[in-house]
Design an enzyme around this catalytic site. Structure first.
Site, PDB file in Angstrom:
ATOM      1  N   ASN A  12       0.874  -1.181   0.000  1.00 36.62           N
ATOM      2  CA  ASN A  12       0.000   0.000   0.000  1.00 36.62           C
ATOM      3  C   ASN A  12       0.909   1.229   0.000  1.00 36.62           C
ATOM      4  OD1 ASN A  12      -1.817   2.028   0.472  1.00 36.62           O
ATOM      5  ND2 ASN A  12      -2.288   1.420   2.580  1.00 36.62           N
ATOM      6  N   LYS A  14       0.099   4.214  -0.396  1.00 40.13           N
ATOM      7  CA  LYS A  14      -0.601   5.390   0.145  1.00 40.13           C
ATOM      8  C   LYS A  14      -0.403   6.601  -0.782  1.00 40.13           C
ATOM      9  CE  LYS A  14       0.081   3.464   4.695  1.00 40.13           C
ATOM     10  NZ  LYS A  14       0.034   3.673   6.140  1.00 40.13           N
ATOM     11  N   HIS A 100      -9.542   0.990   4.958  1.00 40.48           N
ATOM     12  CA  HIS A 100      -8.265   1.216   5.647  1.00 40.48           C
ATOM     13  C   HIS A 100      -8.507   2.182   6.809  1.00 40.48           C
ATOM     14  CE1 HIS A 100      -4.173   2.513   6.461  1.00 40.48           C
ATOM     15  NE2 HIS A 100      -3.757   1.427   5.811  1.00 40.48           N
ATOM     16  N   GLU A 102      -6.919   4.594   7.846  1.00 39.25           N
ATOM     17  CA  GLU A 102      -6.701   6.018   7.518  1.00 39.25           C
ATOM     18  C   GLU A 102      -7.922   6.597   6.826  1.00 39.25           C
ATOM     19  OE1 GLU A 102      -2.948   5.516   5.520  1.00 39.25           O
ATOM     20  OE2 GLU A 102      -1.968   5.104   7.437  1.00 39.25           O
ATOM     21  N   GLY A 176       2.435   2.331  10.765  1.00 32.94           N
ATOM     22  CA  GLY A 176       3.391   3.422  10.603  1.00 32.94           C
ATOM     23  C   GLY A 176       4.102   3.830  11.885  1.00 32.94           C
ATOM     24  N   SER A 216       3.453  -2.080  10.368  1.00 33.58           N
ATOM     25  CA  SER A 216       4.904  -2.063  10.565  1.00 33.58           C
ATOM     26  C   SER A 216       5.559  -3.409  10.260  1.00 33.58           C
ATOM     27  CB  SER A 216       5.252  -1.593  11.982  1.00 33.58           C
ATOM     28  OG  SER A 216       4.822  -0.250  12.172  1.00 33.58           O
TER      29      SER A 216
HETATM   30  C1  PEP Z   1      -0.790   0.217   6.146  1.00 31.34           C
HETATM   31  O1  PEP Z   1      -1.020   1.407   6.190  1.00 31.34           O
HETATM   32  O2  PEP Z   1      -1.558  -0.532   5.553  1.00 31.34           O
HETATM   33  C2  PEP Z   1       0.399  -0.266   6.826  1.00 31.34           C
HETATM   34  C3  PEP Z   1       0.407  -1.503   7.205  1.00 31.34           C
HETATM   35  O3  PEP Z   1       1.416   0.649   7.029  1.00 31.34           O
HETATM   36  P1  PEP Z   1       2.842   0.344   7.682  1.00 31.34           P
HETATM   37  O4  PEP Z   1       3.360  -0.942   7.101  1.00 31.34           O
HETATM   38  O5  PEP Z   1       3.690   1.517   7.315  1.00 31.34           O
HETATM   39  O6  PEP Z   1       2.619   0.220   9.154  1.00 31.34           O
END
Ligand code: PEP
Length: 254
Positions: A12, A14, A100, A102, A176, A216
């Site tokens: 992703n 983003k 998601h 976000e 994140g 993460s």
């Molecule tokens: C995400 O936003 O789907 C995600 C898993 O981000 P990150 O790997 O940066 O935590």
């Protein structure tokens, strides 16, 4: 990882990337897929909408799948700035992420809207990746399992089957942040999600639907997460912006 479900490693991106670096990263990954093969996993890239065409061209014939990060519930119409599932399918997208955290936070999306978006994705012939996950406060209050089960109950699309549905468990506090669910925590939630799928959609869907972990995921923690019985791949944010890191995560499935 289970033998009966092929792990999916989804990136992703983003709201990151421009034509040049996005296409270069996609070409890099496509080259690795062509030379090394993808035995034991599938790879999906979900770039921003502005890069779908370029990334789609770069990964053509590589076996890497292309996906959107969101879609509108309607197939067309007066919805300035939105993109429909049919438009994503028109660009050869096979998947779309819906719900998601976000988008739930930034755009107030609730389970009913996520469900409608997932149904729009399925109607357009794509696979919906339905995201669920608890906040830190909900985890601290011991509500994790109830929260994620409720999100699946509220957002599971009508018509879901083993080919058109993926669930992504993404604890909000892990996205994140560099913090990851401990393996036992992740396995417990994934097992709850699979049981919830079983209760709603039956054993066939529950046994074959992939449940991704996200939050993460990095090269250094991917192997222990991917080894868990009910983890069937990863939804990767930050680490998907580096081809080496993303590829290393995929290699953890082989
Ligand atoms: C995400 O936003 O789907 C995600 C898993 O981000 P990150 O790997 O940066 O935590």
């Amino acid at each position: 990882m289970s033998q009966q479900r092929t792990p999916l490693i989804a990136g992703n991106w983003k709201m990151n990337g421009f034509l040049e670096d996005g296409a270069a990263r996609a070409s890099d990954l496509a080259g690795r897929m062509k030379s090394t093969g993808s035995d034991g996993f599938q790879m999906l890239l979900c770039p921003p909408a502005t890069l779908l065409n370029a990334v789609g061209t770069a990964i053509a014939d590589s076996g890497i799948f292309l996906g959107g990060q969101d879609c509108h519930v309607n197939p067309s119409g007066a919805h300035t700035g939105d993109i429909s599932a049919a438009m994503l399918a028109d660009l050869c997208c096979s998947h779309v992420i819906v719900g998601h955290s976000e988008r739930r936070a930034d755009h107030g999306e609730d389970d009913a809207l996520v469900k409608a978006k997932a149904e729009a994705a399925i109607a357009a012939g794509m696979c919906a990746i339905v995201c669920v996950g608890e906040t830190e406060a909900q985890r601290d209050a011991g509500e994790t399992n109830a929260v994620v089960a409720g999100q699946v109950q509220g957002s599971l699309p009508v018509g879901a089957d083993t080919s058109n549905l993926v669930i992504a468990y993404e604890p909000v506090w892990a996205i994140g942040t560099g913090r990851t669910a401990r393996p036992a925590e992740a396995q417990e939630v994934h097992a709850v999600l699979r049981q919830t799928l079983n209760d709603i959609a039956g054993g066939e869907v529950a046994d074959h639907c992939r449940i991704l972990y996200g939050g993460s995921v990095k090269p250094g923690n991917a192997a222990e997460l991917m080894a868990l019985a009910d983890v069937d791949g990863a939804l990767v944010g930050g680490a998907s912006l580096e081809a080496d890191d993303f590829w290393s995560i995929a290699m953890a499935c082989t």
